[in-house]
Design an enzyme around this catalytic site. Structure first.
Site, PDB file in Angstrom:
ATOM      1  N   TRP A 266      61.826  -9.962 122.088  1.00  0.00           N
ATOM      2  CA  TRP A 266      61.848 -10.443 123.493  1.00  0.00           C
ATOM      3  C   TRP A 266      62.068  -9.624 125.017  1.00  0.00           C
ATOM      4  CZ3 TRP A 266      58.532 -14.671 124.483  1.00  0.00           C
ATOM      5  CH2 TRP A 266      59.334 -15.167 125.854  1.00  0.00           C
ATOM      6  N   GLU A 307      56.385  -8.507 122.197  1.00  0.00           N
ATOM      7  CA  GLU A 307      55.828  -9.475 122.623  1.00  0.00           C
ATOM      8  C   GLU A 307      55.601 -10.145 124.298  1.00  0.00           C
ATOM      9  OE1 GLU A 307      59.055 -11.950 121.345  1.00  0.00           O
ATOM     10  OE2 GLU A 307      60.215 -10.344 119.846  1.00  0.00           O
TER      11      GLU A 307
END
Length: 533
Positions: A266, A307
């Protein structure tokens, strides 16, 4: 000198026969074997395994017929052509050469289901079962007399799961700090004996290059004898310390484990946008880093946790639908067939969602497997709710968003031609929760995130199992209501259900985030391992 008679020569010759002098070892032919990985009625996934015999293969071609009315729509790890009901598969550039006795597999999706076998199968022009495929001329071998001194035997490494399913767990670099979860804990809680692969999270991607995330944790931190896998403390002048040295010791103790360095996540996925502009340079940097002389040979492959390509995560990427495919292609070209190349991807199964934004199917031939992150669908990042399980296996009445469940993601990915056997089901070893909730059933309102040990709205399973025990299930996972807090998480029982689903769909296994969330006796990983058998 002893006199040699004709009779004694005959007796000596008779004695030689049982010892095998002058006998020849029969040649073993190459074979190609069809098997069906899964069947869902309207379609099937097939696999053919090519195995070299006594002699090596420099290339291979498999061809066969299918019954009328049955067809193959897509294939991977081989180039497919068809003429009517006749199909031909030729090796890729990277998997054509097989040493004697080695094997390689390719797969395909077709329709309808119910296929029991293929017809008229040939491997390099000879029968796939080896008949009519003589192989090389046998070489005479001499069987020596038995030495009275016993020869040491080598016990082969046994895969933790005899079914061949993968059990893949993330090990976080930062767990060595506040969480005090060290590599040795994988031995203590039984995880090392059950894991097939470890994903080391995370390497950085800044500047469009692979780089170390935290050098101190990775290879500088000294471990005491008490915290070391082999009970030996690090010395100040050791050439390698930190997690990397502990992982090296772990692999020596458990040689079945493969270690993969995962990049991105992330926080560090932003660098993939620049990497996508020059995939070859990115691949070069990653290859150089994994082969750094200080830890050369430690890592068995690389994992990309982007991501999200051509979509938004912490930042938004606009590289286009082919960026991921091109990046993976460059990595495979650089690392070759001998190293693992894997990826953790979105599990957004909604129409027009993140799966649809990227050509994941176009990348699958260069990937060993894909890991759709089938968790974090719902949580206190929507502070007022509605409450919903963060990792539902299936949809249920009242689910806040269509397509936000594991089954929807798996079905969407397979519908795009990605083989089920190259998909792993994701499991969270943690829960997500809200506070200020007044109803036990899902769908209630909230006032904010529930308190957590390290982060609001998130808590490890090992804490939640006693702090807020499960009070119900929905969508194939568990939820709990206690003191105005509402949590959702997987338990050993719900994991058993998810593993049954994984087997019924022909998935390649399961992966989980992350190792420190389990109990000290490894309740959750045990449920995964038992469920996949």
């Amino acid at each position: 000198m002893r006199k040699i008679t004709i009779g004694s020569l005959a007796a000596a010759a008779a004695l030689l026969v049982p010892l095998g002098i002058g006998t020849a070892t029969a040649a073993t032919p190459a074979t190609a074997t069809f098997s069906k990985a899964s069947d869902w009625g309207s379609g099937f996934e097939g696999k053919v395994t090519v195995k070299a015999g006594t002699g090596a293969l420099s290339s291979w071609k498999v061809e066969f017929d299918l019954p009328a009315g049955t067809s193959i729509s897509s294939a991977w790890d081989a180039d497919m052509t068809k003429s009517g009901d006749h199909y031909t598969f030729v090796n890729k550039a990277w998997n054509g050469s097989l040493a004697a006795g080695a094997s390689v597999s390719f797969g395909f999706n077709g329709a309808p289901g119910g296929l029991s076998g293929v017809l008229n199968c040939k491997l390099n022009g000879a029968a796939c079962d080896g008949t009519g495929n003589p192989g090389p001329t046998p070489t005479p071998t001499v069987t020596p007399t038995v030495d009275p001194t016993p020869t040491p035997t080598v016990t082969p490494t046994v895969d933790p799961d005899p079914s061949g399913k993968k059990i893949v767990g993330y090990f976080t670099e930062w767990g060595t700090y506040d969480r005090k979860f060290q590599v040795k804990n994988l031995v203590d809680n039984g995880s090392a004996a059950k894991l097939t692969h470890i994903l080391y999270a995370f390497g950085n991607t800044s500047g469009g290059r692979c780089s170390v995330g935290d050098a101190y944790a990775a290879y500088e931190k000294s471990f005491t004898a008490e915290n070391s896998v082999d009970g030996v403390a690090d010395t100040w002048d050791a050439p390698l310390r930190g997690n990397f040295n502990q992982l090296r010791k772990l692999k020596a103790k458990y040689p079945h484990i493969k270690l993969i360095w995962s990049f991105g996540g992330w926080t560090w996925s932003g660098g993939f946008t620049q990497a996508a502009a020059n995939p070859a340079a990115f691949a070069d940097s990653c290859h150089a880093l994994l082969n750094d002389p200080r830890w050369a040979g430690l890592f068995d492959g690389i994992d990309i946790d982007w991501e999200y390509p051509n979509a938004c995560g912490l930042t938004c990427d606009t590289s286009g639908p082919n960026a991921f495919k091109n990046l993976i292609s460059a990595l495979r070209a650089k690392f070759g067939p001998g190293k693992l190349v894997t990826a953790a991807i979105t599990a957004d199964g909604s129409t027009g969602g993140k799966i649809d934004a990227t050509d994941y199917a176009g990348a699958i031939s260069n990937l060993d497997w894909l890991m759709p992150m089938t968790y974090d669908y719902f949580g206190a990042f929507n502070a007022q709710g509605p409450t919903a399980p963060h990792s539902p296996l299936t949809s249920y009445p009242g689910i806040p968003k269509d397509g936000f469940n594991s089954d929807a993601a798996i079905q969407k990915l397979t519908s795009k031609g990605i083989p089920a056997s190259k998909l792993l089901l994701g499991i969270g070893f943690y829960g997500r929760g809200w506070s200020g909730v007044t109803q036990a059933a899902p769908g209630g309102t909230a006032t904010g995130p529930a308190p957590g040990t390290y982060e609001q709205g998130i808590e490890d399973y090992k804490v939640l199992k006693t702090k807020c025990p499960a009070t119900g299930t929905v969508g194939g996972t568990a939820y709990a209501f206690c003191g105005g807090n509402w949590w959702s998480y997987d338990t050993p029982a719900t994991i058993a259900g998810k593993m049954a689903y994984a087997k019924s769909r022909g998935l390649g296994g399961a992966f989980f985030w992350e190792t420190s969330g389990d109990t000290t006796d490894g309740e959750l990983i045990t449920a995964i391992a038992n469920g996949l058998k």
